[in-house]
Write a protein that holds these residues in place. Structure first.
Motif, PDB file in Angstrom:
ATOM      1  N   ALA A   3       0.645  -1.437   0.527  1.00 51.90           N
ATOM      2  CA  ALA A   3       0.067  -0.094  -0.012  1.00 51.90           C
ATOM      3  C   ALA A   3       0.822   1.143  -0.236  1.00 51.90           C
ATOM      4  CB  ALA A   3      -0.859   0.003   1.436  1.00 51.90           C
ATOM      5  N   LEU A   4       0.147   2.214  -0.299  1.00 48.30           N
ATOM      6  CA  LEU A   4       0.525   3.905  -0.374  1.00 48.30           C
ATOM      7  C   LEU A   4       0.592   4.162   1.078  1.00 48.30           C
ATOM      8  CD1 LEU A   4       1.992   6.281  -1.454  1.00 48.30           C
ATOM      9  CD2 LEU A   4      -0.775   7.050  -1.840  1.00 48.30           C
ATOM     10  N   SER A   5       2.021   4.341   1.270  1.00 47.20           N
ATOM     11  CA  SER A   5       2.067   4.683   3.540  1.00 47.20           C
ATOM     12  C   SER A   5       1.946   6.143   3.741  1.00 47.20           C
ATOM     13  CB  SER A   5       3.005   3.616   4.016  1.00 47.20           C
ATOM     14  OG  SER A   5       2.303   1.732   4.359  1.00 47.20           O
ATOM     15  N   SER A   6       1.861   6.900   2.879  1.00 44.18           N
ATOM     16  CA  SER A   6       1.811   8.393   2.566  1.00 44.18           C
ATOM     17  C   SER A   6       0.822   9.434   2.357  1.00 44.18           C
ATOM     18  CB  SER A   6       3.244   9.016   2.039  1.00 44.18           C
ATOM     19  OG  SER A   6       3.658   8.050   0.874  1.00 44.18           O
ATOM     20  N   GLY A   7       1.063  10.489   2.276  1.00 41.73           N
ATOM     21  CA  GLY A   7      -0.213  11.049   1.701  1.00 41.73           C
ATOM     22  C   GLY A   7      -0.016  10.825   0.717  1.00 41.73           C
ATOM     23  N   MET A   8      -1.723  11.253   0.286  1.00 35.77           N
ATOM     24  CA  MET A   8      -1.482  11.066  -1.244  1.00 35.77           C
ATOM     25  C   MET A   8      -1.014  12.027  -1.761  1.00 35.77           C
ATOM     26  SD  MET A   8      -4.245   8.436  -1.356  1.00 35.77           S
ATOM     27  CE  MET A   8      -4.600   8.410  -2.824  1.00 35.77           C
ATOM     28  N   PRO A   9      -0.727  11.132  -3.329  1.00 34.68           N
ATOM     29  CA  PRO A   9      -0.105  11.758  -4.316  1.00 34.68           C
ATOM     30  C   PRO A   9      -1.194  13.273  -5.027  1.00 34.68           C
ATOM     31  CG  PRO A   9      -0.418   9.945  -5.828  1.00 34.68           C
ATOM     32  CD  PRO A   9      -0.833  10.006  -3.946  1.00 34.68           C
ATOM     33  N   PRO A  10      -0.264  14.098  -5.547  1.00 37.40           N
ATOM     34  CA  PRO A  10       1.132  14.337  -5.982  1.00 37.40           C
ATOM     35  C   PRO A  10       1.696  15.092  -4.741  1.00 37.40           C
ATOM     36  CG  PRO A  10      -0.040  16.372  -6.892  1.00 37.40           C
ATOM     37  CD  PRO A  10      -0.513  15.387  -6.469  1.00 37.40           C
ATOM     38  N   ALA A  11       3.214  14.825  -4.466  1.00 38.19           N
ATOM     39  CA  ALA A  11       4.125  15.497  -3.411  1.00 38.19           C
ATOM     40  C   ALA A  11       5.187  14.773  -3.604  1.00 38.19           C
ATOM     41  CB  ALA A  11       3.791  13.832  -2.197  1.00 38.19           C
ATOM     42  N   ILE A  13       7.434  12.509  -1.909  1.00 34.46           N
ATOM     43  CA  ILE A  13       7.576  11.911  -2.004  1.00 34.46           C
ATOM     44  C   ILE A  13       6.327  10.735  -1.504  1.00 34.46           C
ATOM     45  CG2 ILE A  13       9.920  10.009  -0.812  1.00 34.46           C
ATOM     46  CD1 ILE A  13      11.249  12.047  -2.512  1.00 34.46           C
ATOM     47  N   ALA A  14       6.177   9.500  -2.376  1.00 35.29           N
ATOM     48  CA  ALA A  14       5.670   8.767  -1.754  1.00 35.29           C
ATOM     49  C   ALA A  14       6.369   7.758  -1.295  1.00 35.29           C
ATOM     50  CB  ALA A  14       4.707   8.119  -3.122  1.00 35.29           C
ATOM     51  N   VAL A  15       5.726   6.788  -0.055  1.00 31.58           N
ATOM     52  CA  VAL A  15       6.466   5.523   0.118  1.00 31.58           C
ATOM     53  C   VAL A  15       5.326   4.512   0.162  1.00 31.58           C
ATOM     54  CG1 VAL A  15       7.052   4.489   2.575  1.00 31.58           C
ATOM     55  CG2 VAL A  15       8.060   7.359   1.993  1.00 31.58           C
ATOM     56  N   VAL A  16       5.912   3.698  -0.769  1.00 25.00           N
ATOM     57  CA  VAL A  16       4.670   2.710  -0.684  1.00 25.00           C
ATOM     58  C   VAL A  16       5.931   1.021   0.016  1.00 25.00           C
ATOM     59  CG1 VAL A  16       4.135   0.670  -2.190  1.00 25.00           C
ATOM     60  CG2 VAL A  16       4.349   3.248  -2.663  1.00 25.00           C
ATOM     61  N   ARG A  17       4.794   0.523   1.176  1.00 34.81           N
ATOM     62  CA  ARG A  17       5.456  -0.395   1.852  1.00 34.81           C
ATOM     63  C   ARG A  17       4.657  -1.596   1.420  1.00 34.81           C
ATOM     64  NH1 ARG A  17       3.579   1.154   7.752  1.00 34.81           N
ATOM     65  NH2 ARG A  17       5.365   1.788   8.973  1.00 34.81           N
ATOM     66  N   VAL A  18       5.617  -3.418   1.493  1.00 35.66           N
ATOM     67  CA  VAL A  18       5.857  -4.282   1.169  1.00 35.66           C
ATOM     68  C   VAL A  18       5.573  -4.815   2.106  1.00 35.66           C
ATOM     69  CG1 VAL A  18       5.044  -6.203  -0.238  1.00 35.66           C
ATOM     70  CG2 VAL A  18       5.915  -3.922  -1.329  1.00 35.66           C
ATOM     71  N   SER A  19       4.063  -5.692   3.316  1.00 36.66           N
ATOM     72  CA  SER A  19       4.543  -6.757   3.968  1.00 36.66           C
ATOM     73  C   SER A  19       4.406  -8.017   4.068  1.00 36.66           C
ATOM     74  CB  SER A  19       4.345  -5.760   5.453  1.00 36.66           C
ATOM     75  OG  SER A  19       4.382  -7.406   6.630  1.00 36.66           O
ATOM     76  N   GLY A  20       4.921  -8.870   4.448  1.00 36.67           N
ATOM     77  CA  GLY A  20       4.553 -10.121   4.531  1.00 36.67           C
ATOM     78  C   GLY A  20       5.813 -11.089   3.863  1.00 36.67           C
ATOM     79  N   ALA A  21       5.386 -12.274   3.620  1.00 35.94           N
ATOM     80  CA  ALA A  21       5.979 -13.387   3.054  1.00 35.94           C
ATOM     81  C   ALA A  21       7.366 -13.151   2.009  1.00 35.94           C
ATOM     82  CB  ALA A  21       6.155 -14.737   3.578  1.00 35.94           C
ATOM     83  N   ARG A  22       6.043 -12.334   0.932  1.00 36.95           N
ATOM     84  CA  ARG A  22       6.929 -12.574  -0.597  1.00 36.95           C
ATOM     85  C   ARG A  22       7.424 -10.671  -0.446  1.00 36.95           C
ATOM     86  NH1 ARG A  22       7.629 -15.840  -4.175  1.00 36.95           N
ATOM     87  NH2 ARG A  22       6.718 -14.530  -5.844  1.00 36.95           N
ATOM     88  N   ALA A  23       7.653 -10.077   0.521  1.00 39.23           N
ATOM     89  CA  ALA A  23       8.178  -8.539   0.455  1.00 39.23           C
ATOM     90  C   ALA A  23       9.712  -8.478  -0.283  1.00 39.23           C
ATOM     91  CB  ALA A  23       8.606  -8.149   1.906  1.00 39.23           C
ATOM     92  N   GLY A  24      10.563  -9.713   0.687  1.00 42.08           N
ATOM     93  CA  GLY A  24      12.173  -9.392   0.101  1.00 42.08           C
ATOM     94  C   GLY A  24      11.845  -9.859  -1.444  1.00 42.08           C
ATOM     95  N   ALA A  25      11.136 -11.242  -2.177  1.00 44.84           N
ATOM     96  CA  ALA A  25      10.843 -11.113  -3.294  1.00 44.84           C
ATOM     97  C   ALA A  25      10.167 -10.285  -4.505  1.00 44.84           C
ATOM     98  CB  ALA A  25       9.762 -12.222  -3.703  1.00 44.84           C
ATOM     99  N   ALA A  26       9.544  -9.583  -3.848  1.00 46.95           N
ATOM    100  CA  ALA A  26       9.032  -8.329  -4.210  1.00 46.95           C
ATOM    101  C   ALA A  26       9.866  -7.489  -5.054  1.00 46.95           C
ATOM    102  CB  ALA A  26       7.787  -8.181  -4.146  1.00 46.95           C
ATOM    103  N   LEU A  27      10.538  -6.838  -3.663  1.00 47.86           N
ATOM    104  CA  LEU A  27      11.101  -6.083  -3.466  1.00 47.86           C
ATOM    105  C   LEU A  27      12.928  -6.106  -4.676  1.00 47.86           C
ATOM    106  CD1 LEU A  27      12.704  -3.103  -2.993  1.00 47.86           C
ATOM    107  CD2 LEU A  27      13.831  -4.174  -0.964  1.00 47.86           C
TER     108      LEU A  27
END
Length: 434
Positions: A3-11, A13-27
C-alpha cells in the motif's frame, strides 16, 4: 500485501510499503537485488517485463523486528500519481501480492505482538489528531503509557492469584511457605489495587480530548449569543438579527483554543414561553444543551443564570449600555464585561475559557482512558471490591475467582481476550497504508 503509506500524491516523496513473506522477493524483482538490511540504497525500479518505473530509495527490513512483525520492504518514490500507480500495478501483477485493506498494517502489528490494543487505539487517535492536546494524549497512548500501567496491575494480580492458588492447592505441603491469614492478605491486596484503579477512573475521559469540550452559549433572546459565536469562529456562522427568536436550533462549530479542541454551541434564546411552536422546540433543545455543557457561557442577568458547575457569567453587548447606571450595576454581578462587536473583553473571555477547560483535561503527562478502557477498568475494580467481614471475604475459592475475573477485564484493555469484533471496527479507522 502492499500500500501507499504516505500522503496522497502529488507530493515530493511517496512511500510504498510491502509486508509479508513475499516482501523480499517483490523488492528483489523491482530493484534487481535485495539491499543490505536497514540501509537505504538508490535503485532503478523495473517491472517484471523490464520496463522502467522510477529511480527510488529502497529499504529492506527482515522480520520479526519490524513495524508489522513480518518481512517489510519500503520504496521511497517520486510522488507523482503516475509513478505510484505504475509501481502499485507492478506489485499487483506479482503472484502472492495484493493491495492492503484499511488498517491492515497496524492490525498485523497487533496480531504479531508488536503493539497491543491500547497502543493501536492511540495510534488511530494520533492519525486523527487535529489539536495539540489531542496529539499529546494520542502520543502517550501510542507510546504505551496505559499499557505499562495495565502490565503493572496484571503483575500484582498474578502475585495475588499465585498466593491464593498456593494456599488452595498446596496448603498441606511442608515445603510451601504460606501465611496464617491468606484470605485477609488477599483482601488487603485487592483493596489497594481497587483504590489505584479508582484513581484512574476519576481522571477525565479521553473523549473530552478527542471529541472536544462542549462550550454552550446561552441566555435570553437578543442577548448577543449569535454575535459572540460569530466572533469566536471569526466567520458568519449564525444569523444576527434584532428580531427575538431568530435562532431556532442549536448551531455548533468546532474550534481550538490554545490547542484544546472545543465544540461551541449557539442556542435559542431562553424564555418562559412562546406562541411559536418551532421556537419552543429550540428552547427545549437549548435547555438540554445547557445541562450537557462542559462549560456554560451565560449572556443575561446573573440572577437568571442556570445552576451549572462551570459557568462564566457575561455582561454582553457592553457597547450598547455603557453609561446606564442600572446596566453597570448588573454587569458588576457578572464575571466579565464583553462586547463581541467591538472586541472588548474577548481576550479575557478566551483566557477564562482555556483556564476552565484545563481543569477538565488530564494533567500534563497523565494518560486518559477511552470509554472502552474505562468500562473494562471499572469491571476489574468491581471484581476486586469485597465487603469486609462478609462470607466471601474469607473464602479463598471465591477470592481466587474474583481475581481471575479482574485479570480477564484488564486483559481486554490490551487486547488479550475477546476482541475480534472490536478489531474490525478499530482497524477500519486507519488509512489503507497504515
Amino acid at each position: 500485501m502492499f500500500a501507499l503509506s504516505s500522503g496522497m500524491p502529488p507530493a515530493a516523496i511517496a512511500v510504498v510499503r510491502v509486508s509479508g513473506a513475499r516482501a523480499g522477493a517483490a523488492l528483489a524483482v523491482l530493484a534487481g537485488r535485495l539491499p543490505e538490511p536497514r540501509r537505504a540504497v538508490l535503485a532503478d525500479l523495473k517491472d517484471m517485463n523490464g520496463a522502467a518505473l522510477d529511480r527510488a530509495l529502497v529499504l529492506w527490513f527482515p522480520g520479526p523486528a519490524t513495524a508489522t512483525g513480518e518481512d517489510l520492504a519500503e520504496m521511497h518514490l517520486h510522488g507523482g500519481r503516475a509513478v505510484v500507480a505504475a509501481v502499485a500495478a507492478a506489485l499487483a501483477a506479482m503472484p502472492g501480492l495484493r493491495a492492503a485493506e484499511a488498517g491492515e498494517f497496524t492490525r498485523r502489528a497487533f496480531l504479531n505482538g508488536r503493539i497491543d490494543l491500547a497502543e493501536a487505539e492511540g495510534l488511530a487517535d494520533l492519525l486523527a489528531a487535529e489539536t495539540e492536546s489531542q496529539r499529546k494524549q494520542a502520543l502517550g497512548m501510542a507510546s504505551g503509557h496505559v499499557s505499562r500501567a495495565v502490565e503493572g496491575w496484571q503483575d500484582r494480580l498474578l502475585g495475588l492469584m499465585a498466593a491464593a492458588e498456593a494456599e488452595l492447592n498446596f496448603g498441606d505441603e511442608e515445603d510451601v511457605q504460606l501465611h496464617d491469614d491468606c484470605a485477609h492478605r488477599l483482601g488487603e491486596g485487592m483493596k489497594m489495587l481497587a483504590a489505584e484503579l479508582d484513581g484512574w477512573l476519576a481522571r477525565p475521559g479521553a473523549e473530552v480530548i478527542a471529541e472536544g469540550l462542549s462550550v454552550v452559549i446561552a441566555g435570553p433572546p437578543n442577548a448577543g449569543k449569535s454575535t459572540l459565536i460569530n466572533a469566536l469562529a471569526k466567520r458568519e456562522l449564525a444569523i444576527v438579527s434584532p428580531v427575538a427568536g431568530t435562532t431556532r436550533d442549536v448551531i455548533e462549530t468546532a474550534l481550538a483554543l490554545d490547542g484544546i479542541a472545543m465544540r461551541f454551541s449557539d442556542t435559542a434564546g431562553l424564555r418562559a414561553e412562546s406562541s411559536d411552536a418551532i421556537e419552543m422546540i429550540g428552547i427545549d433543545r437549548a435547555k438540554a444543551a445547557v445541562e450537557a455543557a462542559d462549560i456554560l457561557l451565560w449572556l443575561g442577568p446573573a440572577k437568571d443564570a442556570p445552576e451549572h458547575a462551570r459557568a462564566i457569567l457575561i455582561a454582553a453587548q457592553a457597547d450598547r449600555w455603557r453609561g446606564d447606571a442600572a446596566a453597570e450595576a448588573e454587569a458588576a454581578r457578572c464575571d466579565l464585561t464583553l462586547s463581541a462587536a467591538t472586541g472588548e473583553g474577548m481576550d479575557r473571555l478566551h483566557r477564562m475559557i482555556v483556564e476552565m477547560a484545563r481543569t477538565l483535561l488530564p494533567r500534563e503527562g497523565e494518560a486518559a482512558l477511552r470509554r472502552r478502557q474505562r468500562d473494562a477498568l471499572a469491571e476489574a475494580k468491581g471484581w476486586l471490591e469485597v465487603v469486609p467481614g462478609s462470607r466471601e471475604a474469607g473464602d479463598l475459592i471465591l477470592l481466587a475467582e474474583r481475581l481471575r475475573l479482574a485479570g480477564g477485564a484488564l486483559d481486554r484493555i490490551t487486547g488479550r481476550a475477546g476482541v475480534e469484533e472490536m478489531l474490525d471496527t478499530l482497524f477500519g479507522r486507519f488509512c489503507i497504508g497504515k
